[in-house]
Design a protein around this motif. Structure first.
Motif, short mmCIF file in Angstrom:
data_model
loop_
_atom_site.label_atom_id
_atom_site.label_comp_id
_atom_site.label_asym_id
_atom_site.label_seq_id
_atom_site.Cartn_x
_atom_site.Cartn_y
_atom_site.Cartn_z
N VAL A 82 10.94 76.54 13.08
CA VAL A 82 11.66 75.55 12.29
C VAL A 82 10.92 75.36 10.98
O VAL A 82 9.70 75.22 10.96
N MET A 83 11.66 75.40 9.88
CA MET A 83 11.10 75.09 8.58
C MET A 83 11.34 73.61 8.32
O MET A 83 12.47 73.12 8.44
N ALA A 84 10.27 72.89 8.01
CA ALA A 84 10.38 71.45 7.79
C ALA A 84 9.80 71.09 6.43
O ALA A 84 8.97 71.81 5.86
N LEU A 85 10.24 69.94 5.91
CA LEU A 85 9.87 69.50 4.57
C LEU A 85 9.18 68.14 4.61
O LEU A 85 9.41 67.35 5.53
N TYR A 95 11.63 73.13 -7.17
CA TYR A 95 10.44 72.28 -7.04
C TYR A 95 9.23 72.94 -7.72
O TYR A 95 8.89 74.08 -7.42
N PRO A 96 8.56 72.24 -8.62
CA PRO A 96 7.39 72.81 -9.30
C PRO A 96 6.16 72.82 -8.39
O PRO A 96 5.89 71.85 -7.68
N ASN A 97 5.43 73.92 -8.38
CA ASN A 97 4.17 74.02 -7.64
C ASN A 97 4.36 73.72 -6.15
O ASN A 97 3.60 72.95 -5.54
N LEU A 98 5.37 74.31 -5.56
CA LEU A 98 5.66 74.14 -4.13
C LEU A 98 4.53 74.72 -3.28
O LEU A 98 4.10 75.85 -3.50
N LYS A 99 4.06 73.96 -2.29
CA LYS A 99 2.94 74.39 -1.45
C LYS A 99 3.31 74.36 0.03
O LYS A 99 4.13 73.55 0.46
N SER A 100 2.65 75.22 0.79
CA SER A 100 2.87 75.28 2.23
C SER A 100 1.52 75.27 2.96
O SER A 100 0.61 76.01 2.59
N GLY A 101 1.38 74.42 3.96
CA GLY A 101 0.16 74.36 4.75
C GLY A 101 0.15 75.40 5.85
O GLY A 101 1.09 75.48 6.64
N VAL A 102 -0.89 76.23 5.90
CA VAL A 102 -0.97 77.32 6.88
C VAL A 102 -2.38 77.38 7.48
O VAL A 102 -3.32 76.74 6.99
N VAL A 103 -2.50 78.16 8.54
CA VAL A 103 -3.80 78.41 9.15
C VAL A 103 -4.10 79.91 8.98
O VAL A 103 -3.80 80.72 9.84
N GLY A 104 -4.63 80.27 7.81
CA GLY A 104 -4.90 81.67 7.51
C GLY A 104 -3.73 82.31 6.78
O GLY A 104 -2.57 82.14 7.17
N LEU A 105 -4.02 83.04 5.72
CA LEU A 105 -2.98 83.68 4.93
C LEU A 105 -2.30 84.83 5.67
O LEU A 105 -1.20 85.24 5.30
N GLY A 106 -2.94 85.33 6.71
CA GLY A 106 -2.32 86.40 7.49
C GLY A 106 -1.70 85.91 8.78
O GLY A 106 -1.29 86.71 9.62
N SER A 142 1.07 84.09 11.38
CA SER A 142 2.53 84.19 11.52
C SER A 142 3.22 83.12 10.69
O SER A 142 4.25 83.38 10.04
N ALA A 143 2.66 81.89 10.68
CA ALA A 143 3.28 80.79 9.95
C ALA A 143 3.36 81.08 8.46
O ALA A 143 4.40 80.86 7.82
N SER A 144 2.27 81.59 7.89
CA SER A 144 2.28 81.85 6.45
C SER A 144 3.19 83.03 6.10
O SER A 144 3.93 82.98 5.11
N LEU A 145 3.16 84.08 6.91
CA LEU A 145 4.00 85.24 6.63
C LEU A 145 5.47 84.94 6.85
O LEU A 145 6.33 85.43 6.12
N ASN A 146 5.77 84.10 7.85
CA ASN A 146 7.15 83.69 8.06
C ASN A 146 7.67 82.90 6.86
O ASN A 146 8.80 83.10 6.40
N THR A 147 6.82 82.01 6.32
CA THR A 147 7.22 81.23 5.15
C THR A 147 7.34 82.14 3.92
O THR A 147 8.27 82.01 3.13
N THR A 201 1.24 69.14 0.87
CA THR A 201 2.08 70.33 0.84
C THR A 201 3.51 69.87 1.08
O THR A 201 3.73 68.75 1.55
N GLN A 202 4.48 70.72 0.79
CA GLN A 202 5.87 70.28 0.85
C GLN A 202 6.71 71.00 1.91
O GLN A 202 7.74 70.49 2.34
N VAL A 203 6.29 72.19 2.32
CA VAL A 203 7.09 72.96 3.28
C VAL A 203 6.17 73.61 4.31
O VAL A 203 5.09 74.11 3.97
N VAL A 204 6.59 73.59 5.57
CA VAL A 204 5.85 74.23 6.65
C VAL A 204 6.84 74.92 7.58
O VAL A 204 7.96 74.43 7.78
N THR A 205 6.43 76.05 8.14
CA THR A 205 7.25 76.78 9.10
C THR A 205 6.40 77.06 10.33
O THR A 205 5.42 77.80 10.26
N TYR A 206 6.78 76.44 11.44
CA TYR A 206 6.02 76.61 12.69
C TYR A 206 6.96 76.75 13.87
O TYR A 206 8.14 76.39 13.79
N ASN A 207 6.41 77.27 14.96
CA ASN A 207 7.23 77.41 16.16
C ASN A 207 7.60 76.03 16.70
O ASN A 207 6.88 75.05 16.50
#
Length: 255
Positions: A59-62, A77-88, A90-95, A126-132
């Motif tokens: 689910v992608m949430a805001l 949205y200017p400078n949109l950020k996403s909180g992740v646990v590691g750039l590699g 699944s959450a970051s790559l899915n986003t 941060t403004q957007v997150v994608t997690y299971n």
């Protein structure tokens, strides 16, 4: 690309004797990304697959404080950020892949755990997150501290009847990318007779009512197990699909 605890276990399995006594859970598509990038010391196509314990969806949430509510808002949205646990992860790559396909730009902010990353969106750091779904449910259903934007599933969720599916937004092909599977595998050279025993035991276990009830409680949705052959086929689909995004994801795996 950092080595995850899952990958440490998988490497240990490959070093073990191929006698069926050592098996391992694979976190997919995390390992698929490493395979496509050529960064893994093992080959997913050669693993002796026992089955898929379950598949779950994302689910992608805001952040409610961001006032983002539509895809057009995300794009503007200017400078949109996403909180992740590691750039590699699944959450970051899915986003990253979702942003690429849906036409918005996003920067990633690293946190030590998924809870911290999700809390960052509540604060609007941060403004957007994608997690299971099991990880994000308490923030979008229970406490409603995050705004559920889209569900990466074929049908709307009973818990989120007003949240559209990714197909409804016109990006159904992301269903083959933005997902999460826990697959069970053994050493590539495990003898066929031993694999037959493992697969038969697995197929019996995953349809056990007690096991299914436990999984439903943990996942907060119906479990979706697959047998060994279907798991092998799904791996091949993942590899083909993620291969198309190799150029996009490689810069993030190198960090």
């Amino acid at each position: 690309m950092k080595i995850s605890s899952f990958q440490i276990g998988i490497m240990q399995m490959h070093k073990s004797r191929p006698d069926g006594n050592t098996i391992c859970i694979f976190n997919i598509p995390g390992d698929v990304v490493g395979h496509v990038a050529g960064l893994l010391p093992y080959d997913l196509t050669k693993v002796s697959w026992i089955g898929t314990i379950t598949s779950t969806f994302n689910v992608m949430a805001l952040s409610p404080k961001s006032q983002i509510r539509t895809l057009d808002d995300l794009r503007k949205y200017p400078n949109l950020k996403s909180g992740v646990v590691g750039l590699g992860s699944s959450a970051s790559l899915n986003t990253l892949i979702s942003a690429h396909e849906m036409g918005f730009n996003v920067k990633f902010v690293n946190y030590d755990g998924s809870t911290e990353a999700l809390l960052s969106a509540i604060r609007n750091d941060t403004q957007v997150v994608t997690y299971n779904y099991p990880s994000i449910k308490r923030f979008i259903v229970d406490s409603k501290e995050l705004f559920p934007f889209v569900v990466f599933a074929r049908e709307r969720l009973k818990d989120l009847p007003d949240t559209p599916t990714i197909g409804e937004l016109g990006y159904e092909k992301l269903l083959d990318v933005v997902a999460l599977d826990n697959m069970l595998g053994a050493h590539p050279d495990t003898p066929k007779d031993i694999m037959n025993v493992w697969r038969a035991a697995f197929d019996k276990a995953v349809v056990d009512p007690e096991f299914q009830a436990m999984m439903k409680k943990q996942l907060r949705h119906e479990p979706a197990p697959l047998n060994g052959e279907r798991t092998k086929n799904k791996i091949n689909v993942y590899l083909e699909t993620y291969g198309k995004y190799k150029k996009l994801i490689m810069p993030y795996l190198a960090k």
